[in-house]
Design an enzyme around this catalytic site. Sequence first.
Site, PDB file in Angstrom:
ATOM      1  CB  THR A  46      -0.958   0.004   1.208  1.00 16.04           C
ATOM      2  OG1 THR A  46      -1.647  -1.256   1.238  1.00 16.04           O
ATOM      3  CG2 THR A  46      -1.976   1.113   1.134  1.00 16.04           C
ATOM      4  NE  ARG A 139      -1.109  -6.133  -4.187  1.00 14.78           N
ATOM      5  CZ  ARG A 139      -1.085  -5.035  -4.948  1.00 14.78           C
ATOM      6  NH1 ARG A 139      -0.172  -4.891  -5.882  1.00 14.78           N
ATOM      7  NH2 ARG A 139      -1.982  -4.079  -4.771  1.00 14.78           N
ATOM      8  CB  ILE A 204      -1.481  -5.979   8.114  1.00 17.66           C
ATOM      9  CG1 ILE A 204      -0.706  -6.453   9.354  1.00 17.66           C
ATOM     10  CG2 ILE A 204      -0.665  -4.980   7.305  1.00 17.66           C
ATOM     11  CD1 ILE A 204       0.607  -7.147   9.058  1.00 17.66           C
TER      12      ILE A 204
END
Length: 295
Positions: A46, A139, A204
């Site tokens: 992020t 990812r 998270i």
Amino acid sequence: MELFKGSGVAIVTPFKDDKVDYEKLKELLEWHISEGTDAIIICGTTGESATMSDEEKKETIKFTVDTVNKRIPVIAGTGSNNTKHSIELSKYAESVGADGLLAVTPYYNKTTQKGLIEHYTAIADSVNIPIIIYNVPSRTGLNILPKTLEKLSKHPNIHGVKEASGNIAQVAEIARLCGDDFYIYSGNDDMVIPLLSLGGVGVISVVANILPKDTHDMVFAYLNGELEKSRKLQLKMKPLIDALFIETNPIPVKEAMNLLGMDVGDLRLPLTNMEDKNRNILIDEMKFYGLDIRG
């Protein structure tokens, strides 16, 4: 003991004139501490770490550690698909006072489970602070299996996993195999309560960039036995969470922060601004949640 319990924000990296905006980062860090965020995860996905130079990452990690000044844990993203590179970054983060490390599974080169064990063992052997393994197959193209985590959990410096596989059965197997001394954090904002129900200790979070207090409250409501309160917060957040992932993270969350007047700057290529139709969906969900659109 767990590195943290509750809501750890996977904080964005604010940019200005294509440089890290440290003045804004300081403002964000102080806001998160005042809003009850339980840990800062700096230079993660992020935070657009993939587009940051090593020098930028090191400066940003050190600045964050110094600014937070032990008020809450700071966890540095030091993962790489190059083991030596990850070791170098991990040692640096430890040297400047990071409380822990977040290390993503190696991407692109797609090692074997044996390779994962050797990769994480090499990193863990090089430092003396806790490591959270980050499993995000969507990812990386690579899933770290529960039995692999079971083996790694025996290393004294490997304390937990950020589980973002989206597979709740896999989370259950990790919890069964690794035991209570291996800490599981949700890597999916829309699956926090299911993961906590299997023994997880927190999240998270991406949505915590705009809802730090609610994210903290959702986790601690569950941990304190207020199950209905936590369930309602999770379900209330879900449409907004969906909108925050309508395009690749962190495109929507940075857009949302700018819409809230937080001025965190642009994204770095290859990420680009949101398409208008998706931006409108995001705005609608932010308004529906009750957020004050300013941008």
